[in-house]
Write a protein that holds these residues in place. Structure first.
Motif, PDB file in Angstrom:
ATOM      1  N   SER A  61       0.833  -1.203   0.000  1.00  0.00           N
ATOM      2  CA  SER A  61       0.000   0.000   0.000  1.00  0.00           C
ATOM      3  C   SER A  61       0.865   1.249   0.000  1.00  0.00           C
ATOM      4  CB  SER A  61      -0.932   0.013   1.221  1.00  0.00           C
ATOM      5  OG  SER A  61      -0.178   0.001   2.417  1.00  0.00           O
ATOM      6  N   GLN A  63       0.397   5.900  -0.209  1.00  0.00           N
ATOM      7  CA  GLN A  63      -0.557   6.953   0.119  1.00  0.00           C
ATOM      8  C   GLN A  63      -0.143   8.276  -0.501  1.00  0.00           C
ATOM      9  OE1 GLN A  63      -0.144   6.789   4.447  1.00  0.00           O
ATOM     10  NE2 GLN A  63       0.922   8.759   4.412  1.00  0.00           N
ATOM     11  N   ASN A  65      -0.635  12.283   0.356  1.00  0.00           N
ATOM     12  CA  ASN A  65      -1.049  13.246   1.376  1.00  0.00           C
ATOM     13  C   ASN A  65      -1.504  14.518   0.673  1.00  0.00           C
ATOM     14  OD1 ASN A  65      -0.251  11.498   3.494  1.00  0.00           O
ATOM     15  ND2 ASN A  65       1.856  12.169   3.271  1.00  0.00           N
ATOM     16  N   PHE A  92      -7.759   2.275  -1.806  1.00  0.00           N
ATOM     17  CA  PHE A  92      -7.978   1.421  -0.633  1.00  0.00           C
ATOM     18  C   PHE A  92      -9.409   1.621  -0.124  1.00  0.00           C
ATOM     19  CE2 PHE A  92      -7.419  -0.050   3.720  1.00  0.00           C
ATOM     20  CZ  PHE A  92      -6.644  -1.176   3.514  1.00  0.00           C
ATOM     21  N   VAL A 107      -5.345  11.869   4.031  1.00  0.00           N
ATOM     22  CA  VAL A 107      -4.479  10.809   3.503  1.00  0.00           C
ATOM     23  C   VAL A 107      -5.324   9.930   2.587  1.00  0.00           C
ATOM     24  CG1 VAL A 107      -3.079   8.802   4.074  1.00  0.00           C
ATOM     25  CG2 VAL A 107      -2.977  10.839   5.524  1.00  0.00           C
ATOM     26  N   PRO A 109      -5.180   6.547   0.661  1.00  0.00           N
ATOM     27  CA  PRO A 109      -4.397   5.307   0.497  1.00  0.00           C
ATOM     28  C   PRO A 109      -4.776   4.557  -0.777  1.00  0.00           C
ATOM     29  CG  PRO A 109      -6.173   4.953   2.075  1.00  0.00           C
ATOM     30  CD  PRO A 109      -6.313   6.373   1.578  1.00  0.00           C
ATOM     31  N   THR A 111      -3.534   0.722  -3.191  1.00  0.00           N
ATOM     32  CA  THR A 111      -2.791  -0.543  -3.200  1.00  0.00           C
ATOM     33  C   THR A 111      -2.118  -0.746  -4.553  1.00  0.00           C
ATOM     34  OG1 THR A 111      -4.752  -1.780  -3.889  1.00  0.00           O
ATOM     35  CG2 THR A 111      -4.324  -1.618  -1.520  1.00  0.00           C
TER      36      THR A 111
END
Length: 309
Positions: A61, A63, A65, A92, A107, A109, A111
């Protein structure tokens, strides 16, 4: 005259509206100075590249920001696109809508699940509608790196100090999807974690692609020949990573142990003396380096105390 540079950082909080501030400098010698600064926010360009990596068949994973730069609460829609390899990247939890307060951070996220050894590229788009006509789009490019990492020691190069070790090793690339490999597409780096050995390894170890073997390879050849030359001048032992990279995607990580053992004696010196009388012998040392080299001369701890240097 003397100049003083002042760094001013401007983060626009509105679009297409000029913002203004005043900077004052006070001085007893040259008086007071006042500067007017004006700035205007424009639509964002492409953001910095985000890297993510894992092994083939693995899932990892990452992310993004995202900070709301505007001075008002906004609603954003998130879209993750990878046209060439669908379902390799996914948001995600499939959440694609967020409400963010002014100057707040969220955030996002995602994958990454690669299926073949290649380079993957994706773009995460964050869209915000200001009104019926205007929309802001933030474009975050993502690069997915697939790697094959060994768990054990792959190669152990060992020799006595001052003795050259030469060998040709073959790296197996059979997990590449293409049938005919372009070997000019490869490069490598050494990941040496022990800082004290970095300079030493760079001096005594050379690794090159064997061009002669590559020129004469069969079309379906999927092994990369490497020439290894290891010529240590003193004993040491360390382990490091050899990272082979394919420019068009994928990397292999091999664990290598370098070991230099105690050297053979350089010479045998015979010295004779009668009882209770000192005798001397001298010999020369040649500096093989292009600059001055410091040295220390001493007898080993188990030597007889009758000897001194």
């Amino acid at each position: 005259g003397i100049k003083k540079e002042i760094l001013v950082r401007y983060t626009p909080s509105v679009l297409d509206t000029e913002e203004e501030c005043e900077i004052k400098f006070e001085s007893k010698k040259i008086g007071n100075w006042s500067f007017i600064l004006r700035g205007k926010g424009t639509l964002p360009s492409q953001m910095d590249l985000t890297y993510i990596k894992t092994y083939i068949g693995g899932v990892t994973s990452g992310q993004i920001n995202f900070k709301n730069p505007l001075n008002e609460k906004i609603t954003i829609n998130v879209e993750l696109k990878c046209d060439k390899y669908p379902d390799t990247f996914n948001l995600f939890g499939k959440k694609n809508k967020y409400q963010i307060d002014s100057l707040s951070l969220v955030v996002i996220p995602f994958t990454f699940k690669p299926s073949i050894l290649t380079k993957y590229s994706a773009n995460l788009y964050i869209k915000c509608k200001l009104n019926e006509k205007e929309e802001i789009v933030w474009d975050y490019p993502i690069e997915g790196i697939t790697e094959i990492k060994s768990k054990g020691v792959d190669f152990h190069f060992k020799t006595k100090s001052k003795v050259l070790y030469e060998n040709i090793i073959y790296l197996d690339l059979s997990n590449l999807p293409e049938s005919n490999i372009d070997f000019s597409d490869f490069s490598y780096v050494l990941n040496i974690t022990e800082e004290k050995y970095k300079s030493l390894i760079n001096k005594c170890l050379t690794i090159n692609f064997n061009q002669k073997l590559l020129r004469n390879k069969p079309k379906s050849f999927k092994k990369l020949p490497l020439e290894i030359k290891f010529y240590p001048l003193r004993p040491f032992r360390t382990e490091f990573e050899f990272i082979l990279r394919k420019k068009s995607g994928g990397q292999w990580i091999y664990n290598i142990v370098l070991e230099a053992t105690q050297p053979d004696p350089d010479d045998t010196i015979t010295i004779k003396s009668v009882l209770n009388k000192e005798s001397y012998v001298t010999f020369s040392l040649e500096n093989v380096f292009a600059r001055e080299a410091k040295f220390v001369a001493y007898f080993s701890h188990d030597s007889s105390t009758e000897f001194s240097v």
